[in-house]
Structure formats: structure tokens, C-alpha cells
Scaffold this motif. Sequence first.
Motif: not given
Length: 249
Positions: A85-90, A103-117, A135-142
Motif C-alpha cells: 500500500v502506498a499512502l501519499v500524505d500530501a 509494537d510501535g511499528h506500522s504494517a510492513p506493507g505500508l509506504w508513505v510519501a510526503r512533501p518536504p513542506s 505496478g508495485a502497489f495494489g492500493l494507492v491512497i492520496l
Amino acid sequence: MSAAPDLKLLRATLEKRFGDAIVPLPGQAPSRERAGFRTGVAALDALVPGGVPRRALTLWAGEATSGRTAALRVLVEAACRQTLVALVDATRTLDPASWCGEDGHSAPGLWVARPPSAEHAMEGAWVAETLLRTGAFGLVILDGPPPEPVEAHRLRSIARDTDAAVLVSTGGGGTSWRADVKLDFRRTGVQAGLRAGGRFRRPGAVQMAKGWGARTGERQVELVHEPAARLHTAHGPDRRAAARLLRFG
């Protein structure tokens, strides 16, 4: 002898062996329709029994404290058991603690993209498109401002090509483009409060509409989440998921 028949034979062999793990060729439908991503919340899944659909553009809209972000969290947790899963935290507003397990960790299949500002928030649609094209992600969230109509069209088109699901989650106003599935989140009259064990409850209502069509139902929901202080001793105003982090801008 040309290489084309050999490549076709190789792809057919791989599809036979690995099935749905092989991304369909651009413009080509998968051999069989794969199910979408369900949240595991009965009230939400009753509105969209097939889950957030693949090869489509879904829109979740709702004001602050309407339960939209809490619903997003449970969707991501469930989807990570099936796919990357890719999550874009715009807008750089995701709370890290809310997305972590015991355990204080996110799910191993989660990737997050966010801007510098936060000034780069409008680039979120471009980042979602770039991640989707891999094509790597089955779910992409904006999560952030809704994309422009031409950007929404591209996201839908690429989702069809890659057999992925695209979800736009926004607190903004209406959009000038049509979503394949739309959920509207709103607060109810009951105030959120603490339950036993220090867990917050988020009562709300969710309404579903197909595109701009007539409303097809409403469900009352109550989403529960851990307060951030229980998972992290220090946390700021942002809602960022503690996950593999991609920066853009």
C-alpha cells in the motif's frame, strides 16, 4: 525467429505459475476480476460490499473529526495483509502514532510519501500517479487536496492498466470530476469520548453514492483508535504514518 513469441510464451508461463502476482499488460484486463479492499468495519463494508474496487477511482470526503481518517487507517491495516500500500500524505498531517501497532511499528506493507513542506501539497496527485505507474502497489491512497480533473482521469486510467485501486481521501469541497465510488463522511450529534482503556471512539455517519447518482444508503459507524500518547511519548500536530518514508518536492 523474432523475440516476440518467446516473450509471450514466457509471460504466459509466468501467469500460469504466479497468477494474479503478474501485473496485466497496459490496456489489457486481468484474466479474472480480483476483489477490492474491504475495511473490516461492518457498516462501511455494507455500503460497498466489494470493498474499495480495483481498476477504479474511489473518493472519500468528509470534514475533520467525521471519522474519515480513522476509516482510512483500518482500510490500510486490512489492505496491507493482501498487498503493498502506498499512502501519499500530501498535507503532512498524518499522526504517526495512530498508524502503529502495539509494537510501535506500522504494517510492513505500508509506504508513505510526503512533501518536504505543506506548500507542495498540490503535487500529491503527481506523486500518486508516479507510484501507481510502478505496478508495485495494489492500493494507492492520496490524502490531501483533490486532484484536478485531468489528473483524476490519468489516475483512473493507470489503475485500470495496473489492476490497482486508487483512493482519494479529502476534507475539501466537491470535485469537478466523477468518482467510480464515493463515500461521504460526516459527524453525528454524539460527541467523541474515551472508552475503557483510554481508547477514543469516533461516532459518525457514512453515505454512499455511485458517481453523481442518487444516494444509495447511509450507515452509522463508530470507529475506535488508540490515543497517540499511548504509543509515543512525543508527538506533534502531524498525522504522519511511521512507515517507510518517501519524500517528494
